[in-house]
Write an enzyme that holds these catalytic residues in place. Structure first.
Site, PDB file in Angstrom:
ATOM      1  N   ARG A 181      14.867  -2.733   8.114  1.00  0.00           N
ATOM      2  CA  ARG A 181      14.412  -1.856   9.359  1.00  0.00           C
ATOM      3  C   ARG A 181      13.852  -2.984  10.675  1.00  0.00           C
ATOM      4  NH1 ARG A 181       9.136   0.692   6.389  1.00  0.00           N
ATOM      5  NH2 ARG A 181       8.269  -0.306   8.076  1.00  0.00           N
ATOM      6  N   ARG A 227      -5.463   3.362  11.787  1.00  0.00           N
ATOM      7  CA  ARG A 227      -5.048   1.964  12.105  1.00  0.00           C
ATOM      8  C   ARG A 227      -5.977   1.549  13.065  1.00  0.00           C
ATOM      9  NH1 ARG A 227       0.748   2.014  10.074  1.00  0.00           N
ATOM     10  NH2 ARG A 227       1.410   0.013   9.964  1.00  0.00           N
ATOM     11  N   ARG A 254      12.465  -7.451   2.753  1.00  0.00           N
ATOM     12  CA  ARG A 254      12.423  -5.874   2.454  1.00  0.00           C
ATOM     13  C   ARG A 254      13.738  -5.377   2.801  1.00  0.00           C
ATOM     14  NH1 ARG A 254       7.069  -2.855   3.557  1.00  0.00           N
ATOM     15  NH2 ARG A 254       7.736  -2.285   5.360  1.00  0.00           N
ATOM     16  N   LYS A 310       0.955  -1.184   0.149  1.00  0.00           N
ATOM     17  CA  LYS A 310      -0.092  -0.005  -0.050  1.00  0.00           C
ATOM     18  C   LYS A 310       0.642   1.399  -0.003  1.00  0.00           C
ATOM     19  CE  LYS A 310      -1.044  -0.087   4.920  1.00  0.00           C
ATOM     20  NZ  LYS A 310       0.329  -0.171   5.196  1.00  0.00           N
ATOM     21  N   ARG A 370       3.341  -7.603  14.353  1.00  0.00           N
ATOM     22  CA  ARG A 370       2.967  -6.631  13.556  1.00  0.00           C
ATOM     23  C   ARG A 370       1.231  -7.256  12.616  1.00  0.00           C
ATOM     24  NH1 ARG A 370       6.485  -3.884   9.462  1.00  0.00           N
ATOM     25  NH2 ARG A 370       5.221  -2.295   9.051  1.00  0.00           N
TER      26      ARG A 370
HETATM   27  P1  AMP Z   1       4.133   1.682   8.591  1.00  0.00           P
HETATM   28  O1  AMP Z   1       5.606   2.092   7.974  1.00  0.00           O
HETATM   29  O2  AMP Z   1       3.010   1.951   7.931  1.00  0.00           O
HETATM   30  O3  AMP Z   1       4.115   0.006   8.380  1.00  0.00           O
HETATM   31  O4  AMP Z   1       4.487   1.941  10.220  1.00  0.00           O
HETATM   32  C1  AMP Z   1       5.486   1.714  10.870  1.00  0.00           C
HETATM   33  C2  AMP Z   1       5.205   1.357  12.375  1.00  0.00           C
HETATM   34  O5  AMP Z   1       4.783   2.889  12.931  1.00  0.00           O
HETATM   35  C3  AMP Z   1       3.893   0.527  12.897  1.00  0.00           C
HETATM   36  O6  AMP Z   1       4.406  -0.720  13.112  1.00  0.00           O
HETATM   37  C4  AMP Z   1       3.549   1.204  14.181  1.00  0.00           C
HETATM   38  O7  AMP Z   1       4.318   1.315  15.205  1.00  0.00           O
HETATM   39  C5  AMP Z   1       3.765   2.921  13.908  1.00  0.00           C
HETATM   40  N1  AMP Z   1       2.467   3.685  13.105  1.00  0.00           N
HETATM   41  C6  AMP Z   1       2.516   4.044  11.785  1.00  0.00           C
HETATM   42  N2  AMP Z   1       1.272   4.416  11.734  1.00  0.00           N
HETATM   43  C7  AMP Z   1       0.415   4.199  12.756  1.00  0.00           C
HETATM   44  C8  AMP Z   1      -0.924   4.565  13.188  1.00  0.00           C
HETATM   45  N3  AMP Z   1      -1.642   5.194  12.236  1.00  0.00           N
HETATM   46  N4  AMP Z   1      -1.393   3.980  14.456  1.00  0.00           N
HETATM   47  C9  AMP Z   1      -0.322   3.542  15.490  1.00  0.00           C
HETATM   48  N5  AMP Z   1       0.896   3.254  14.924  1.00  0.00           N
HETATM   49  C10 AMP Z   1       1.496   3.534  13.715  1.00  0.00           C
END
Ligand code: AMP
Length: 212
Positions: free
Chosen positions: A160, A88, A127, A13, A171
């Site tokens: 990461r 989320r 990744r 996404k 996750r």
């Molecule tokens: P992402 O890059 O979108 O996979 O986000 C990486 C991490 O950032 C997630 O595993 C969460 O720890 C935090 N994170 C990002 N967006 C949110 C959100 N909307 N609500 C809570 N935690 C978030």
């Protein structure tokens, strides 16, 4: 146009949000990218977010909602934006609706990136991310020209912390427990469109553009 890209980590996404946003001339708002930038800059928000992110847990709703509320006030968001990784949780979605309603706006659509957990585990654990510009690669399906080096900026590619297998499994659990209820939330509002995210990225993109 305000769009939400909804889906588990690794569903593609983020990549698609960047492409669609660019095509439509809209900003792409990734809360994950915002937190990573805050961590790199050593800001108080970054310090708050880091511990949760490293464990594969969600950053508390009030922190995330505050970050998005500030960001969407920027003039570049006036004619819309693509949300990638936000909301989320149901409380985040409700806060977003409230914020938008108060300025006479609303979400046009939520796109669900549908894909099996087993495929995600393979994708995410392979990744690699550029430590400088955040460009994404994959050790088997999207290799850089030179091992460990970003094609775009020459930065070093890293895994990461949240792409390590134990964290990925956490996750996914968090996604199913806390984020997947949003599918019903947007479906009941008649705003949900589902995309098969297991297909090739070009096919996903064309399905997505049709859905929008
Ligand atoms: P992402 O890059 O979108 O996979 O986000 C990486 C991490 O950032 C997630 O595993 C969460 O720890 C935090 N994170 C990002 N967006 C949110 C959100 N909307 N609500 C809570 N935690 C978030």
């Amino acid at each position: 146009m305000i769009l939400i890209f909804l889906g588990p980590p690794g569903s593609g996404k983020g990549t698609q949000a960047k492409r669609v946003a660019q095509k439509r001339g809209l900003p792409q708002l990734s809360t994950g990218d915002m937190f990573r930038a805050a961590i790199t800059a050593g800001t108080p928000i970054g310090l708050k977010a880091k511990g949760f992110m490293d464990q594969g847990a969600l950053v508390p709703d009030e922190v995330v909602v505050g970050v998005i509320a500030d960001r969407i006030k920027n003039p570049d968001c006036a004619s819309g934006f693509v949300l990638d990784g936000f909301p989320r949780t149901i409380p985040q979605a409700e806060s977003l609706d409230k914020m938008l309603t108060s300025s006479g706006k609303s979400v046009q659509g939520a796109i669900l990136f549908d894909i099996a957990d087993s495929e995600l585990e393979a994708r995410l654990s392979g990744r690699r991310t550029c430590s400088k510009c955040s460009a994404m690669y994959h050790i088997s399906s999207m290799k850089p020209k030179k091992d460990g080096i970003c094609d775009q900026c020459g930065g070093t590619l890293i895994q990461r912390d949240d792409d390590k297998i134990e964290v990925i499994q956490k996750r996914l659990k968090v996604y199913h427990a806390q984020t997947s209820p949003l599918v019903e939330y947007y479906k009941s509002q008649g705003k949900l469109k589902t995309i098969n995210a297991a297909l090739a990225p070009e096919k996903v993109e064309s399905d997505l553009l049709k859905a929008i």
